[in-house]
Design a protein around this motif. Structure first.
Motif, PDB file in Angstrom:
ATOM      1  N   LEU A 150      -6.576  -8.551   2.686  1.00  0.00           N
ATOM      2  CA  LEU A 150      -6.031  -7.520   3.562  1.00  0.00           C
ATOM      3  C   LEU A 150      -5.511  -6.324   2.760  1.00  0.00           C
ATOM      4  N   VAL A 151      -4.924  -6.570   1.594  1.00  0.00           N
ATOM      5  CA  VAL A 151      -4.430  -5.481   0.753  1.00  0.00           C
ATOM      6  C   VAL A 151      -5.613  -4.626   0.286  1.00  0.00           C
ATOM      7  N   SER A 152      -6.674  -5.267  -0.167  1.00  0.00           N
ATOM      8  CA  SER A 152      -7.861  -4.520  -0.612  1.00  0.00           C
ATOM      9  C   SER A 152      -8.442  -3.691   0.520  1.00  0.00           C
TER      10      SER A 152
ATOM     11  N   LYS B 216      -5.183   8.469  -4.817  1.00  0.00           N
ATOM     12  CA  LYS B 216      -6.558   7.950  -4.828  1.00  0.00           C
ATOM     13  C   LYS B 216      -6.887   7.332  -6.190  1.00  0.00           C
ATOM     14  N   VAL B 217      -6.509   7.995  -7.268  1.00  0.00           N
ATOM     15  CA  VAL B 217      -6.755   7.469  -8.620  1.00  0.00           C
ATOM     16  C   VAL B 217      -6.010   6.147  -8.817  1.00  0.00           C
ATOM     17  N   ALA B 218      -4.750   6.097  -8.399  1.00  0.00           N
ATOM     18  CA  ALA B 218      -3.949   4.868  -8.547  1.00  0.00           C
ATOM     19  C   ALA B 218      -4.561   3.729  -7.743  1.00  0.00           C
ATOM     20  N   VAL B 219      -4.991   4.010  -6.519  1.00  0.00           N
ATOM     21  CA  VAL B 219      -5.594   2.982  -5.665  1.00  0.00           C
ATOM     22  C   VAL B 219      -6.892   2.491  -6.283  1.00  0.00           C
TER      23      VAL B 219
ATOM     24  N   ILE C 144       0.844  -1.194   0.000  1.00  0.00           N
ATOM     25  CA  ILE C 144       0.000   0.000   0.000  1.00  0.00           C
ATOM     26  C   ILE C 144       0.882   1.247   0.000  1.00  0.00           C
ATOM     27  N   LYS C 145       1.845   1.274   0.891  1.00  0.00           N
ATOM     28  CA  LYS C 145       2.708   2.454   1.009  1.00  0.00           C
ATOM     29  C   LYS C 145       3.599   2.640  -0.228  1.00  0.00           C
ATOM     30  N   ASN C 146       4.079   1.545  -0.806  1.00  0.00           N
ATOM     31  CA  ASN C 146       4.868   1.667  -2.033  1.00  0.00           C
ATOM     32  C   ASN C 146       4.038   2.211  -3.186  1.00  0.00           C
TER      33      ASN C 146
ATOM     34  N   ILE D 299       0.251  -6.283  -6.283  1.00  0.00           N
ATOM     35  CA  ILE D 299      -0.977  -6.244  -5.475  1.00  0.00           C
ATOM     36  C   ILE D 299      -2.018  -7.171  -6.091  1.00  0.00           C
ATOM     37  N   LYS D 300      -2.178  -7.093  -7.389  1.00  0.00           N
ATOM     38  CA  LYS D 300      -3.171  -7.938  -8.061  1.00  0.00           C
ATOM     39  C   LYS D 300      -2.784  -9.411  -7.997  1.00  0.00           C
TER      40      LYS D 300
END
Length: 169
Positions: free
Chosen positions: A124-126, A160-163, A81-83, A117-118
């Protein structure tokens, strides 16, 4: 120190610098085992060292890497998440400074992180990605992280857009 494989020795205790060095050794080999990745990501320092080296490399993603990352979901989720957030904000920062080479490097880290991530595909990542978006919108769990790096509104919106893109929104 204890032996992991014929070619590599994992340093003990594993700190950020030794994790970087160890990951560099692993990436110099043709294959990485799930157990080697798991050893690295069992601590935050080890995982940070792994990600800083791996995400800036061209080393291919393998099933072994994914399995190793899944072995310690809490640490891995937080750092993924932080990366994603940091590389997204840094890309914008470098564009502003007209340093397109560094912007491209940050974009590569962002893309590799999103792909991991995918592939890791941990609930937990989601959950944590959704918490990050909620924090950007209304404050929350990631407020201290965002403030620590002094991200401005434009950087937060880019994050936010990237997430949301990773979340399929």
């Amino acid at each position: 120190m204890f032996k992991i494989s014929v070619m590599t020795i994992i340093p003990e205790p594993l700190n950020f610098a030794s994790a970087i060095a160890y990951t560099q050794e692993l990436l110099a080999q043709s294959e990485i085992s799930a157990s080697e990745v798991a050893q690295l990501v069992q601590t935050e320092e080890g995982a940070r060292g792994f990600f800083v080296t791996y995400l800036t490399s061209d080393f291919a993603v393998s099933e072994e890497i994914i399995v190793g990352l899944r072995s310690h979901p809490e640490i891995v989720a937080e750092l993924l998440i932080k990366n994603l957030a940091m590389s997204t904000a840094q890309e914008l920062f470098h564009h502003r400074r007209q340093d397109e080479e560094m912007a491209k490097s940050s974009q590569q880290v962002q893309e590799r992180t999103a792909r991991l991530i995918k592939l890791v595909n941990l609930d937990l990542v989601s959950e944590k990605l959704q918490q990050l978006v909620a924090t950007i919108e209304n404050g929350g769990n990631y407020q201290a992280f965002l403030e620590r790096w002094n991200y401005d509104d434009e950087q937060k919106q880019a994050i936010k857009v990237a997430v949301n893109k990773v979340l399929g929104k």
